[in-house]
Design an enzyme around this catalytic site. Structure first.
Site, PDB file in Angstrom:
ATOM      1  N   GLY A  10       0.801  -1.227   0.000  1.00  0.00           N
ATOM      2  CA  GLY A  10       0.000   0.000   0.000  1.00  0.00           C
ATOM      3  C   GLY A  10       0.828   1.268   0.000  1.00  0.00           C
ATOM      4  N   ASP A  40      -7.196   0.902   0.370  1.00  0.00           N
ATOM      5  CA  ASP A  40      -5.806   1.205   0.749  1.00  0.00           C
ATOM      6  C   ASP A  40      -5.674   2.641   1.259  1.00  0.00           C
ATOM      7  OD1 ASP A  40      -5.358  -1.316  -0.209  1.00  0.00           O
ATOM      8  OD2 ASP A  40      -3.725  -0.757  -1.558  1.00  0.00           O
TER       9      ASP A  40
HETATM   10  C1  MEV Z   1      -4.615  -5.466  -3.189  1.00  0.00           C
HETATM   11  O1  MEV Z   1      -4.177  -5.135  -1.836  1.00  0.00           O
HETATM   12  C2  MEV Z   1      -5.942  -6.090  -3.112  1.00  0.00           C
HETATM   13  C3  MEV Z   1      -6.623  -6.423  -4.424  1.00  0.00           C
HETATM   14  O2  MEV Z   1      -7.863  -7.008  -4.056  1.00  0.00           O
HETATM   15  C4  MEV Z   1      -6.852  -5.206  -5.307  1.00  0.00           C
HETATM   16  C5  MEV Z   1      -7.873  -4.205  -4.740  1.00  0.00           C
HETATM   17  O3  MEV Z   1      -8.748  -4.553  -3.959  1.00  0.00           O
HETATM   18  O4  MEV Z   1      -7.766  -3.016  -5.141  1.00  0.00           O
HETATM   19  C6  MEV Z   1      -5.864  -7.457  -5.238  1.00  0.00           C
END
Ligand code: MEV
Length: 335
Positions: free
Chosen positions: A118, A163
């Site tokens: 992140g 994130d």
């Molecule tokens: C990335 O941390 C997680 C994913 O599910 C992508 C997202 O949710 O944006 C792979």
């Protein structure tokens, strides 16, 4: 001129990555590794970015204000990625708060950049807050989170808000996508979560991993849909185990989640080696975290951190201890 330093945490997806893209819930947590952004005004109109410690080779870049004014010739793709987020964050913050003249921006990271922890969200929210503070604006967390999400969406084309939210607010968040919006609620863990984060360089980026899962789902829709909904069930059980502080159960659920992620093709040989060696070294559970295709693993290993880190180094990967951070984006100092 005043220099503002802001920090923001990285994150790990504890449960539910990939399935969250298809409407299932996910649990994400801020970690105690932070990224620092310092901003000070300049008398000219340049944006000068010093990215000296991103746990990848550092460079100094000078770029102008216009979209076409960012001609950087370098092999360091991940630096270019980080710089795109910073430049977009400056554009978004200056459109929102009113423009300053040029700025010097210094970035330092306590975690590897572009590894699935992140860092693009952390650099976006920290730059937004630092720029706004330098321009004399105090933004609310909701404003920072939403502007940070705008930065990620504009740079990547699409992004889930989880994130940037977890980097802004810190702690643990349950993410529930629903039509037109994503609901995020804070979750209180009933026990500490001592984690070891393992790291191996990524073979491909998040966008490519998301496309692979989409293609797999198109080729075997019923099977993949049932795997994604099984991941959703793991997340619901994990939320209960987390609030009750049931670490053993959480470990088991991490192992199940990893198996399901393997079955949709997002793990790699190195990731699996890390996961299996961490389990052999006494981890209660271990899984990949984030989009996969390389990147990071998390292992829940109370009292066994050192042996798990050694086991990960034996398979040729690096690791660090980590825990969940309550602190989200924070104004560190004003000089
Ligand atoms: C990335 O941390 C997680 C994913 O599910 C992508 C997202 O949710 O944006 C792979």
């Amino acid at each position: 001129m005043t220099k503002i330093t802001v920090s923001a945490p990285g994150k790990v997806a504890l449960f539910g990555e990939h399935a969250v893209v298809y409407g299932q819930p996910a649990l994400v947590a801020a970690i105690d590794k932070r990224l620092y952004v310092s901003i000070e005004g300049r008398s000219d109109s340049l944006i000068k970015i010093h990215a000296m410690d991103l746990k990848i080779p550092g460079v100094v870049l000078t770029i102008g204000r216009s979209e076409t004014d960012m001609a950087i010739e370098t092999d360091f793709e991940r630096i270019i990625d980080a710089v795109s987020y910073i430049k977009k964050a400056v554009d978004v913050a200056s459109a929102y708060c009113g423009s300053m003249k040029g700025v010097n921006i210094h970035i330092k990271s306590e975690m590897p950049v572009g590894a699935g922890l992140g860092t693009s969200a952390a650099v976006s929210v920290a730059t937004i807050m630092a720029y706004a503070e330098a321009a004399g604006h105090h933004l609310t967390e909701a404003e920072i989170s939403s502007l940070g999400h705008k930065v990620e969406s504009e740079v990547q084309g699409t992004a889930s808000p989880m994130d940037t939210a977890v980097s802004t607010y810190g702690g643990l968040l349950l993410v529930r996508p629903s039509i037109g919006k994503t609901v995020m609620t804070s979750v209180k863990a009933g026990a500490d979560l001592p984690l070891v984060v393992g790291y191996t360089p990524r073979e491909c980026g998040t966008g490519e991993m998301l496309r692979r899962v989409r293609r797999l789902k198109e080729s075997a829709p019923e099977s993949v849909e049932s795997i994604l909904s099984a991941i959703g069930k793991v997340v619901s059980e994990a939320e209960a185990a987390l609030t009750n502080g049931e670490l053993r159960k959480l470990g088991t659920l991490m192992d199940i989640n990893h198996g399901l992620l393997e079955s949709i093709g997002v793990s790699t040989k190195k990731i699996s080696e890390m996961v299996y060696s961490a389990r052999s070294a006494g981890a209660l559970g271990s899984k990949l975290t984030g989009a996969g295709g390389g990147g990071c693993t998390i292992s829940l290993c109370p009292g066994k951190e050192q042996s798990v880190m050694t086991a990960i180094s034996v398979v040729g990967c690096t690791s660090f201890k980590s825990s969940i951070a309550r602190k989200g984006v924070t104004l560190e100092c004003t000089e």
